[in-house]
Design a protein around this motif. Structure first.
Motif, PDB file in Angstrom:
ATOM      1  N   ALA A 147       0.898  -1.128   0.046  1.00 27.17           N
ATOM      2  CA  ALA A 147      -0.116   0.008  -0.094  1.00 27.17           C
ATOM      3  C   ALA A 147       0.946   1.249  -0.029  1.00 27.17           C
ATOM      4  O   ALA A 147       0.733   2.286  -0.517  1.00 27.17           O
ATOM      5  N   ARG A 148       1.854   1.128   0.789  1.00 26.54           N
ATOM      6  CA  ARG A 148       2.779   2.493   0.860  1.00 26.54           C
ATOM      7  C   ARG A 148       3.421   2.533  -0.300  1.00 26.54           C
ATOM      8  O   ARG A 148       3.894   3.781  -0.489  1.00 26.54           O
ATOM      9  N   SER A 149       3.999   1.720  -0.875  1.00 26.32           N
ATOM     10  CA  SER A 149       4.973   2.026  -2.231  1.00 26.32           C
ATOM     11  C   SER A 149       4.401   2.273  -3.418  1.00 26.32           C
ATOM     12  O   SER A 149       4.673   2.252  -4.564  1.00 26.32           O
ATOM     13  N   SER A 150       2.921   1.909  -3.504  1.00 23.77           N
ATOM     14  CA  SER A 150       2.254   1.806  -4.666  1.00 23.77           C
ATOM     15  C   SER A 150       1.674   3.526  -4.928  1.00 23.77           C
ATOM     16  O   SER A 150       0.676   3.599  -5.820  1.00 23.77           O
ATOM     17  N   ASP A 151       2.147   4.272  -4.161  1.00 23.13           N
ATOM     18  CA  ASP A 151       1.626   5.670  -4.163  1.00 23.13           C
ATOM     19  C   ASP A 151       2.149   6.311  -5.392  1.00 23.13           C
ATOM     20  O   ASP A 151       3.522   6.620  -5.618  1.00 23.13           O
TER      21      ASP A 151
ATOM     22  N   LEU B  61      20.205  11.856  -9.375  1.00 22.05           N
ATOM     23  CA  LEU B  61      20.702  11.392  -7.941  1.00 22.05           C
ATOM     24  C   LEU B  61      19.493  11.348  -6.931  1.00 22.05           C
ATOM     25  O   LEU B  61      19.590  10.312  -6.292  1.00 22.05           O
ATOM     26  N   PRO B  62      18.702  12.280  -6.851  1.00 25.71           N
ATOM     27  CA  PRO B  62      17.444  12.115  -5.809  1.00 25.71           C
ATOM     28  C   PRO B  62      16.572  10.755  -6.161  1.00 25.71           C
ATOM     29  O   PRO B  62      16.306   9.987  -5.018  1.00 25.71           O
ATOM     30  N   SER B  63      16.539  10.550  -7.419  1.00 26.45           N
ATOM     31  CA  SER B  63      15.738   8.934  -7.392  1.00 26.45           C
ATOM     32  C   SER B  63      16.606   7.775  -7.271  1.00 26.45           C
ATOM     33  O   SER B  63      16.184   6.980  -6.598  1.00 26.45           O
ATOM     34  N   ALA B  64      18.118   7.968  -7.238  1.00 27.30           N
ATOM     35  CA  ALA B  64      18.808   7.011  -6.805  1.00 27.30           C
ATOM     36  C   ALA B  64      18.822   6.708  -5.263  1.00 27.30           C
ATOM     37  O   ALA B  64      18.918   5.885  -4.643  1.00 27.30           O
ATOM     38  N   SER B  65      18.624   7.899  -4.533  1.00 25.91           N
ATOM     39  CA  SER B  65      18.424   7.786  -3.273  1.00 25.91           C
ATOM     40  C   SER B  65      17.118   7.417  -2.536  1.00 25.91           C
ATOM     41  O   SER B  65      16.865   6.949  -1.844  1.00 25.91           O
ATOM     42  N   ALA B  66      15.968   7.746  -3.530  1.00 27.10           N
ATOM     43  CA  ALA B  66      14.632   7.659  -3.054  1.00 27.10           C
ATOM     44  C   ALA B  66      14.111   6.045  -3.705  1.00 27.10           C
ATOM     45  O   ALA B  66      13.053   5.368  -3.104  1.00 27.10           O
ATOM     46  N   ILE B  67      14.797   5.414  -4.535  1.00 26.85           N
ATOM     47  CA  ILE B  67      14.218   4.144  -4.965  1.00 26.85           C
ATOM     48  C   ILE B  67      14.265   3.015  -3.946  1.00 26.85           C
ATOM     49  O   ILE B  67      13.381   2.213  -4.024  1.00 26.85           O
ATOM     50  N   LEU B  68      15.051   2.878  -3.237  1.00 29.68           N
ATOM     51  CA  LEU B  68      15.536   1.725  -2.397  1.00 29.68           C
ATOM     52  C   LEU B  68      14.242   1.353  -1.630  1.00 29.68           C
ATOM     53  O   LEU B  68      13.834   0.173  -1.523  1.00 29.68           O
ATOM     54  N   PRO B  69      13.505   2.304  -0.738  1.00 28.36           N
ATOM     55  CA  PRO B  69      12.409   1.949   0.064  1.00 28.36           C
ATOM     56  C   PRO B  69      11.408   1.414  -1.084  1.00 28.36           C
ATOM     57  O   PRO B  69      10.323   0.748  -0.356  1.00 28.36           O
TER      58      PRO B  69
ATOM     59  N   ILE C 124      11.293   7.701   7.808  1.00 30.40           N
ATOM     60  CA  ILE C 124      10.321   8.673   8.227  1.00 30.40           C
ATOM     61  C   ILE C 124       9.967   9.546   7.168  1.00 30.40           C
ATOM     62  O   ILE C 124       8.729  10.228   7.244  1.00 30.40           O
ATOM     63  N   ILE C 125      10.279   9.739   6.119  1.00 28.49           N
ATOM     64  CA  ILE C 125      10.048  10.451   4.809  1.00 28.49           C
ATOM     65  C   ILE C 125       8.584   9.860   4.373  1.00 28.49           C
ATOM     66  O   ILE C 125       8.701   8.547   4.032  1.00 28.49           O
ATOM     67  N   PRO C 126       7.409  10.595   4.334  1.00 28.82           N
ATOM     68  CA  PRO C 126       6.389  10.059   3.562  1.00 28.82           C
ATOM     69  C   PRO C 126       6.794   9.777   2.174  1.00 28.82           C
ATOM     70  O   PRO C 126       7.451  10.515   1.509  1.00 28.82           O
ATOM     71  N   ARG C 127       6.178   8.713   1.585  1.00 25.49           N
ATOM     72  CA  ARG C 127       6.596   8.197   0.407  1.00 25.49           C
ATOM     73  C   ARG C 127       6.281   9.254  -0.654  1.00 25.49           C
ATOM     74  O   ARG C 127       7.254   9.105  -1.651  1.00 25.49           O
TER      75      ARG C 127
END
Length: 457
Positions: free
Chosen positions: A17-21, A163-171, A393-396
């Motif tokens: 649910a959280r990652s299908s945002d 770069l931001p996507s590379a840091s954001a994709i792992l979760p 803690i970051i909202p997806r």
């Protein structure tokens, strides 16, 4: 610290649910969890490799990092060996660096709109073409500084978008309980790939040419793009789900509409105002990168060349020690998933690094190698722990923008740090910058330690 999720949420629960945002409702990646039995067989550090999407990302980015190391050696060597001056090299690097900084914030926003995988795929594809153009120019042999700079400017722009996507994709790929191990593996692979790539670059450039090294770099971008394209994705709103799956789908659709569990999602500005972890992380990031820019790029080589009499080989040993320590620290951090109070441990690790920086000039080459080895070790541990806490803690729906802001804070201090470091090194000598920088970092960490919200994480 406020998030868009309930504070009592179990790590790894409701992952789908959280990652299908997705604001666009387009196909997106499903994070996968490793069955408990498999985890016991593998050991904590290797959990993420059971997730196909993570393995693809890990392999593609490792290959791409090796290519980046080839580029870092090939470009300056090509320009300088073809009659270019250090000033012209500086112009090309500036043409690359300024757009990179300027596009990071845009990259964070686009990451949240397009989703990280899509933006990374676009950026890698474009960069493969751009580096291919550089390789053609290198083989042609008649390019001037402005042609190099024009291509470098676009290359820096898409690097900043990436770069931001590379840091954001792992979760989005793995469950929360595997996130620390995943970050540790990513940090360790980056260090290992950089060491391997840097060593290989000298051989490729010497045996073949700078153009060949750039052509190989272009191929590594193709490999990275292919790994991203091969990831398994789902389409939001797939019919036929029932029970828990239907509930997860409903939650995902609610998030896409701007709500989560019946509540309005937190805004970007409010999240930054209310998250103490983010505020402290920003202060520490700015302080650390402000210290390290001028210190590593100006003061350290000046110290090694002058007062320390280390020579090129000694300087190489000092820099290699940091890389080796960082590699070991990344591996060690992946084995510390069960630690309590990770926020405090991360800050104490940076505190140790501040002390090592302050002591570096006063123990000769061996002392400097030891200080850099320990600094690399604790720096990786701190980075892995802090980035994991931040990702959790970051909202997806804000992940890309927040990561872009952190990267902007890091890159934004670099030109100031290098310029100030050059002036101070010239006026006062290089040695004094180390205890001064250590003190600045020490004070920033003390500020973080006073924050109860961070100490208790």
């Amino acid at each position: 610290m406020s998030t868009a999720f309930e504070p009592g949420e179990t790590p790894g629960a409701s992952v789908e649910a959280r990652s299908s945002d997705s604001a666009s409702g387009e196909a997106e990646i499903v994070p996968e969890s490793v069955p408990p039995g498999d985890k016991q067989a593998l050991g904590g550090m290797l959990h993420p490799f059971k997730v196909r999407n993570f393995s693809l990302l890990f392999g593609g980015q490792t290959v791409s990092t090796i290519g980046d190391a080839l580029y870092a050696v090939a470009l300056p060597w090509l320009i300088l060996s073809n009659g270019g001056s250090p000033q012209e090299l500086g112009i090309v690097l500036t043409a690359y660096g300024i757009p990179r900084v300027g596009s990071v914030l845009l990259g964070g926003w686009l990451s949240d709109r397009l989703r990280p995988r899509q933006l990374m795929l676009i950026a890698d594809t474009v960069r493969a073409v751009l580096v291919g153009i550089l390789a053609v120019l290198a083989f042609w042999g008649h390019a001037n500084v402005w042609e190099w700079s024009a291509v470098a400017a676009f290359l820096g722009t898409f690097q900043g978008l990436f770069l931001p996507s590379a840091s954001a994709i792992l979760p989005e790929l793995i469950s929360d309980e595997d996130l620390q191990a995943g970050n540790a593996l990513s940090f360790a692979s980056t260090q290992a790939a950089t060491l391997v790539g840097s060593a290989a670059a000298g051989v490729v450039v010497a045996a073949l040419s700078s153009g060949a090294a750039m052509a190989i770099d272009a191929v590594t971008f193709v490999v990275s793009a292919a790994s991203l394209a091969m990831m398994r994705i789902i389409r939001a709103g797939t019919p036929g789900k029932s029970g828990e799956g239907a509930s997860a789908q409903t939650d995902a659709e609610g998030q896409a509409d701007g709500t989560a569990s019946g509540e309005v999602q937190i805004t970007f500005g409010r999240f930054l105002r209310t998250s103490r972890l983010m505020q402290v992380s920003m202060v520490v990031s700015i302080a650390a990168n402000f210290c390290f820019g001028g210190l590593l790029e100006v003061a350290l080589p000046t110290l090694a060349h002058g007062p320390m009499h280390a020579g090129a080989s000694g300087y190489g040993m000092i820099m290699a020690a940091f890389g080796g320590g960082a590699l070991a620290g990344g591996i060690l951090a992946g084995m510390l998933a069960g630690l309590k109070r990770k926020g405090l441990i991360a800050l104490l690790a940076v505190l140790i690094m501040a002390i090592m920086i302050a002591l570096l000039p006063y123990g000769g080459v061996i002392g400097a190698v030891l200080c850099m080895l320990i600094s690399g070790l604790v720096n990786s541990i701190s980075n892995v722990l802090l980035i994991t806490l931040i990702q959790l803690i970051i909202p997806r729906h804000l992940m890309g923008r927040v990561m872009g802001l952190l990267l902007f804070a890091s890159f934004g201090t670099y030109p100031i740090s290098v310029a100030l470091g050059g002036v101070l090194t010239n006026q006062l000598g290089p040695a004094i910058l180390f205890p001064f920088s250590g003190l600045v970092l020490f004070l920033a960490i003390l500020f973080g330690i006073t924050q109860k919200e961070l100490r208790d994480l």
